[in-house]
Design an enzyme around this catalytic site. Structure first.
Site, PDB file in Angstrom:
ATOM      1  N   TYR A 221     -63.287  66.147 -51.961  1.00  0.00           N
ATOM      2  CA  TYR A 221     -64.207  65.170 -51.848  1.00  0.00           C
ATOM      3  C   TYR A 221     -63.835  64.986 -50.029  1.00  0.00           C
ATOM      4  O   TYR A 221     -65.272  64.975 -49.692  1.00  0.00           O
ATOM      5  CB  TYR A 221     -63.935  64.349 -52.600  1.00  0.00           C
TER       6      TYR A 221
ATOM      7  N   SER B 133     -67.778  58.540 -45.901  1.00  0.00           N
ATOM      8  CA  SER B 133     -67.161  57.996 -46.428  1.00  0.00           C
ATOM      9  C   SER B 133     -65.711  57.719 -45.466  1.00  0.00           C
ATOM     10  O   SER B 133     -65.588  59.241 -44.654  1.00  0.00           O
ATOM     11  CB  SER B 133     -66.593  59.055 -47.785  1.00  0.00           C
TER      12      SER B 133
END
Length: 255
Positions: free
Chosen positions: A153, A140
């Site tokens: 995350y 990501s």
């Protein structure tokens, strides 16, 4: 980028980037092991793959990557004969401020986004060495940049990027390539799973026009196309790379 005769595992294949990636591999003639937890959604992906190529050979595997990694690899090799590509796409995202999040939050995200990738890579590596195959990890932009209320995350994805580079060096002598893609905001269900309402999601996508240099969010197929490129012989001299698929978001420095 023909993948005729090659066997591919795609985790998180029941929706979003994983489903789009499975469809693109099917178009290119791969035999695809579709791995996911949601049986109904996995069947929908299977239908989409067959619509893209009615001769495609598919192996749906209902599994949780945090506990079933060894079984996923074994079942794929036993039933499809070999393994050429591993796409570690399954992942979860949860928000939370450091003053509020619990240890269970940390463990849940790290177990899915990092530990499961380690396990799948460990079990897949001997088979990929035999075929001189490749691994593509779905990371990501959060692995490259920092965001408030997303500490766990972001940490999981930054660790995944480093894992990608390290394993690329481990497997390079065996002619196995390992790379990551780092998507920005892509239209998938992940944001709904994070608790956004329909109205909040619509506003979020509108706001993203200003946070992505190209002025829009991405489509799952745009990430899938890059995954196929990194898995293919077209990228034969690329390993240990983290490729942003984010409309330029990683390059922006908001004031």
């Amino acid at each position: 980028m023909s993948f005729a005769g090659r066997v591919v595992i795609v985790t998180g294949a029941s929706s979003g980037i994983g489903a789009a990636t499975a469809v693109e591999f099917a178009k290119q003639g791969a035999k695809v092991a579709l791995v996911g937890r949601n049986e109904a959604n996995l069947k929908a992906t299977e239908t989409s793959c067959k619509a893209a190529n009615n001769k495609v050979e598919l192996l749906p595997i209902i599994a949780d990557v945090t506990v079933d990694a060894e079984r996923v690899v074994k079942e794929t090799v036993d039933k499809l004969g070999q393994l050429d590509v591993l796409v570690n796409n399954a992942g979860i995202a949860e928000t939370g401020h450091i003053l509020d999040i619990e240890v269970e939050h940390f463990d849940r995200v790290l177990n899915t986004n990092l530990r499961a990738v380690f396990l799948l890579t460990k079990y897949a590596a001997p088979h990929l060495i035999k075929t001189q195959g490749s691994i593509v990890n779905v990371s990501s932009v959060a692995g490259l940049r920092s965001f408030a209320n997303l500490s766990v995350y972001c940490t999981s994805k930054a660790a995944l990027d480093q894992f990608t580079r390290c394993i690329a060096l481990d497997l390079a002598p065996h002619k196995v390539r390992v790379n990551s893609v780092n998507p920005g905001v892509i239209i998938t269900d992940i944001y709904k799973h994070m608790g956004m309402t329909k109205e909040q999601y619509a506003k979020f996508l509108e706001d993203c026009k200003a946070t992505h240099a190209l002025g829009r969010v991405g489509e799952a197929k745009e990430v899938a196309d890059s995954i196929l490129f990194l898995a293919s012989d077209k990228s034969s001299f690329i390993t240990g790379a983290t490729l942003p698929i984010d409309g330029g978001r990683h390059a922006m420095c908001p004031r």
